[in-house]
Design a protein around this motif. Structure first.
Motif, PDB file in Angstrom:
ATOM      1  N   TYR A 129       0.818  -1.216   0.000  1.00  0.00           N
ATOM      2  CA  TYR A 129       0.000   0.000   0.000  1.00  0.00           C
ATOM      3  C   TYR A 129       0.849   1.262   0.000  1.00  0.00           C
ATOM      4  N   PHE A 130       2.013   1.228   0.651  1.00  0.00           N
ATOM      5  CA  PHE A 130       2.840   2.430   0.783  1.00  0.00           C
ATOM      6  C   PHE A 130       3.628   2.739  -0.477  1.00  0.00           C
ATOM      7  N   ARG A 131       3.515   1.881  -1.492  1.00  0.00           N
ATOM      8  CA  ARG A 131       4.199   2.098  -2.763  1.00  0.00           C
ATOM      9  C   ARG A 131       3.242   2.508  -3.880  1.00  0.00           C
ATOM     10  N   VAL A 132       1.970   2.612  -3.574  1.00  0.00           N
ATOM     11  CA  VAL A 132       0.955   2.922  -4.587  1.00  0.00           C
ATOM     12  C   VAL A 132       0.074   4.046  -4.051  1.00  0.00           C
ATOM     13  N   VAL A 155       6.759   9.062  17.254  1.00  0.00           N
ATOM     14  CA  VAL A 155       5.798   9.861  16.487  1.00  0.00           C
ATOM     15  C   VAL A 155       5.275   8.978  15.343  1.00  0.00           C
ATOM     16  N   TYR A 156       3.954   8.805  15.279  1.00  0.00           N
ATOM     17  CA  TYR A 156       3.378   7.802  14.395  1.00  0.00           C
ATOM     18  C   TYR A 156       2.503   8.435  13.321  1.00  0.00           C
ATOM     19  N   ASP A 157       2.408   7.717  12.193  1.00  0.00           N
ATOM     20  CA  ASP A 157       1.539   8.135  11.112  1.00  0.00           C
ATOM     21  C   ASP A 157       0.895   6.894  10.504  1.00  0.00           C
ATOM     22  N   PHE A 158      -0.398   6.732  10.756  1.00  0.00           N
ATOM     23  CA  PHE A 158      -1.175   5.670  10.131  1.00  0.00           C
ATOM     24  C   PHE A 158      -2.270   6.283   9.263  1.00  0.00           C
ATOM     25  N   GLY A 159      -1.897   7.396   8.621  1.00  0.00           N
ATOM     26  CA  GLY A 159      -2.819   8.176   7.811  1.00  0.00           C
ATOM     27  C   GLY A 159      -3.141   9.482   8.501  1.00  0.00           C
ATOM     28  N   ASN A 160      -2.896  10.593   7.803  1.00  0.00           N
ATOM     29  CA  ASN A 160      -3.133  11.935   8.362  1.00  0.00           C
ATOM     30  C   ASN A 160      -2.318  12.191   9.622  1.00  0.00           C
ATOM     31  N   PHE A 204      -0.380   7.889   2.082  1.00  0.00           N
ATOM     32  CA  PHE A 204      -0.134   6.496   1.703  1.00  0.00           C
ATOM     33  C   PHE A 204      -0.272   5.522   2.877  1.00  0.00           C
ATOM     34  N   LEU A 205      -0.519   6.000   4.094  1.00  0.00           N
ATOM     35  CA  LEU A 205      -0.241   5.196   5.283  1.00  0.00           C
ATOM     36  C   LEU A 205      -1.465   4.716   6.053  1.00  0.00           C
ATOM     37  N   ASP A 206      -2.653   4.877   5.497  1.00  0.00           N
ATOM     38  CA  ASP A 206      -3.848   4.408   6.204  1.00  0.00           C
ATOM     39  C   ASP A 206      -4.016   2.913   5.955  1.00  0.00           C
ATOM     40  N   ILE A 207      -3.249   2.122   6.688  1.00  0.00           N
ATOM     41  CA  ILE A 207      -3.245   0.678   6.491  1.00  0.00           C
ATOM     42  C   ILE A 207      -4.596   0.063   6.809  1.00  0.00           C
TER      43      ILE A 207
END
Length: 665
Positions: A66-69, A104-109, A117-120
């Motif tokens: 997902y993080f590559r598309v 510090v985390y990023d799972f989208g926004n 790209f990071l909303d797994i």
């Protein structure tokens, strides 16, 4: 042909299509078939075949990161995978993106450049909506030809840390990160109504040459402590034996692209009475800088895939979806252990991998071959979607470059330069909430130098990984013109490299060493994961060590890129590191394209503040994929940072371009 015959032919085609539609309507979905009487159990591997919720299942899977598309394309790619007959998709999770600074985390926004790209969670939910199960490989190490194998570079700030081991310090960070990640994944498990049917423990640990079951047990405990109940597994080339596995506790799976019988027979010997699964059947291959572009013929692919299915075995095709190492996230291999940087092999930006679905989303012959074989060997018939249309890419007009900022001007005006008595690496800089610098360039500036005629600069050890030397803003590093230049001053292959700074004596001179991180190693033995970028050893002029530096971290973050000021008319393009800016208008509907970089030498391309990828004229990649999701209606901006010499125009291409740049002999 008679008119009546044509009418009959059209009618027969229509009736076949209508009959197919009726058959599809009568079929259950993937989820309906496996959950029709409710969910009582997950994926089970306690016998020679898999069961899911008590029903036999062969896993037909494909890898999609997902993080590559771009997320605007997630559903398109997932639906295409389901249309090929796959019942499962596999993805890694990239620690260095999700915890982009320590704590510090990023799972989208979450505020990072990659937040879109990071909303797994959303990605996995879309996979379920598209009728696909999910295999998750959260690492913590993922390899994947991804920068540092997915490990965050801030780990290296702890000088005694031993990554990928049972080291308590390392495990403390893993547990902290997984505590955040698994909190999101836990509700998405199959037995809770989600699509996740299994998760991987570490990744190809057998390839480290190390055997550390205590470490693997520690990772299993973190999983279970965070509510993960589904099947856990490991994956390695079978030649590694059980070195990277827990054979009596976790399912072992295999990675390879040749000798199907030998590899799967070896796997079956290592674990009796368990299902056989190829976790990575390599559909193609990736490209290192200066190599030829890699492809694998559809005939070879089809033959090997069918051999796996008739073994019989479940299989995950790696990669199924071609994709992109956006930003500075390409990985690298290293031929040598420790701090020997001479064997670095950086990867290119494209991760097309010669996959069944190309980097730009095209259906290839491998896709067709996959669909035929899945239909032939999957006894469970379920409803499949139509293959989504792939929109035609566009080519924008060439754009004349009229704006420029010299690199020396950027350095001069950079605020808050960091004073340091000694040379320090990127990772040790006191920035980013004390997480150091992960990506980009680092500048070591020394002012008020008195230089003798023919003064010689010596960089001890290795450049990590490419250096531009400027005296009073003038570039001294030779302009890249040949693949052989990689064996000369300025590049990572040369130890204790040196260059003459001036032909005549200079007073009060300014020396800038601009060092680019081309990628941290992502694969190999444990001693290949202690690595640093920038410079880490002494810098000397006429054999005298230079002290008291000013350091500038040129990270090219999106917020900085979008606020750049000081643009002026193009003054000099030859042997002059500089940034170049163009703008262009785009009308709806937005379409994909490629940025043609054949006429450039080395640097990066930035689209609307986001780093699209790297330029390197030694090849093989000479066009950067630009998905429509990174464009916007109206005005768009491209910035190119060129290390050496720039052309007059920014150009585009409808298709990928492989080879070497126009200036390379």
């Amino acid at each position: 042909m008679a008119r009546s015959t044509v009418i009959l032919l059209v009618l027969s085609v229509f009736l076949i299509a209508a009959r197919s539609a009726v058959i599809q309507d009568d079929l259950p979905t993937n989820y309906e078939y496996f959950t029709e009487n409710g969910i009582s159990s997950g994926l089970n591997a306690d016998q020679k075949y898999f069961t899911l919720n008590g029903k036999n299942i062969t896993i037909f899977s494909g890898a999609f990161h997902y993080f590559r598309v771009h997320p605007s394309q997630w559903r398109d790619r997932l639906r295409k995978m389901r249309a090929a007959g796959l019942n499962t998709i596999e993805t890694y999770a990239a620690w260095n993106l999700h915890e982009y600074q320590s704590g510090v985390y990023d799972f989208g926004n979450g505020g990072s450049d990659f937040e879109a790209f990071l909303d797994i969670v959303q990605f996995i939910k879309i996979a379920q909506e598209e009728d696909l199960f999910v295999l998750v490989r959260p690492g913590p190490y993922i390899c994947s030809e991804w920068e540092f194998g997915g490990l965050p570079s801030w780990l290296l700030r702890d000088k005694d840390i031993k990554v990928r081991t049972n080291d308590p310090l390392y495990l403390k960070y893993v547990a902290r990160y997984w505590g955040q990640l698994l909190l999101l994944l836990e509700p998405l498990q199959f037995t809770k109504g989600g699509p996740i049917i299994a998760l991987q423990v570490e990744n190809e640990y057998g390839n480290t040459g190390n055997s550390d079951p205590d470490y693997l047990h520690s990772l299993v405990k973190i999983y279970r402590d965070n509510g993960i109940k589904e099947l856990l597994y490991t994956s390695d080339p079978p030649g590694a034996g059980s070195r990277g596995a827990l054979p009596n506790e976790l399912l072992m799976t295999a990675n390879f692209n040749s000798d199907v019988k030998g590899n799967l027979d070896k796997l079956d010997t290592l674990q009796a009475n368990k299902p056989t699964m190829t976790m990575e059947f390599w559909s193609g291959w990736f490209d290192h800088v200066s190599e030829d572009h890699h492809t694998v013929s559809v005939d070879q692919y089809k033959q090997l895939y069918e051999q796996i299915l008739t073994h019989p075995a479940s299989v995950n095709i790696y990669m199924f979806v071609g994709s992109t190492n956006f930003g500075f996230l390409n990985g690298a291999n290293s031929l040598y252990p420790g701090l020997n940087n001479s064997g670095l092999q950086p990867d290119v930006t494209s991760y097309d991998y010669d996959s069944p679905i190309s980097e730009s989303g095209e259906i290839t012959d491998k896709f067709t071959a996959t669909a035929e074989l899945v239909s032939k060997y999957n006894p469970i018939k379920s409803k499949l979607p139509a293959i989504p249309e792939t929109h035609e890419r566009v080519t924008f007009d060439d754009i004349k470059i009229e704006q420029q900022i010299l690199l020396s001007e950027i350095i001069d005006s950079f605020p808050n330069k960091i004073a340091s008595e000694n040379i320090v690496s990127m990772e040790q800089l006191p920035i980013n909430n004390n997480s150091g610098q992960a990506f980009g360039y680092i500048v070591y500036r020394k002012t008020n130098l008195n230089l003798n005629a023919n003064a010689v600069l010596k960089i001890s050890g290795y450049v990590r990984d490419h250096v531009l030397v400027l005296v009073n803003g003038k570039l001294l590093t030779p302009v890249l013109s040949s693949k052989d230049d990689l064996n000369k001053f300025g590049y990572w292959r040369v130890k204790d490299s040196s260059i003459t700074l001036t032909n005549e004596a200079l007073e009060g001179a300014t020396l800038d060493l601009v060092v680019e991180n081309n990628a941290r190693n992502n694969y190999g033995g444990l001693d290949q994961f202690q690595q640093f970028k920038g410079l880490i050893e002494d810098v000397l002029i006429d054999d005298v060590e230079i002290k008291s530096w000013e350091i500038v971290p040129l990270e090219f973050k999106k917020s900085w890129n979008k606020q750049l000021t000081g643009w002026h008319e193009v003054q000099q393009t030859r042997a002059t590191p500089a940034l170049y800016r163009v703008t262009f208008n785009v009308k709806a509907p937005l379409r994909d394209t490629y940025v043609n970089v054949q006429d450039w030498r080395k640097g990066i391309v930035i689209i609307n503040g986001f780093i699209l990828g790297r330029i390197f004229a030694v090849g093989p990649q000479q066009a950067l994929y630009l998905p429509a999701g990174l464009l916007q209606e109206g005005q768009n901006e491209i910035i190119v940072f060129e290390h050496f010499s720039a052309p007059e125009y920014v150009k585009f291409s409808r298709d990928p371009i492989w080879g070497v740049g126009t200036h390379i002999n």
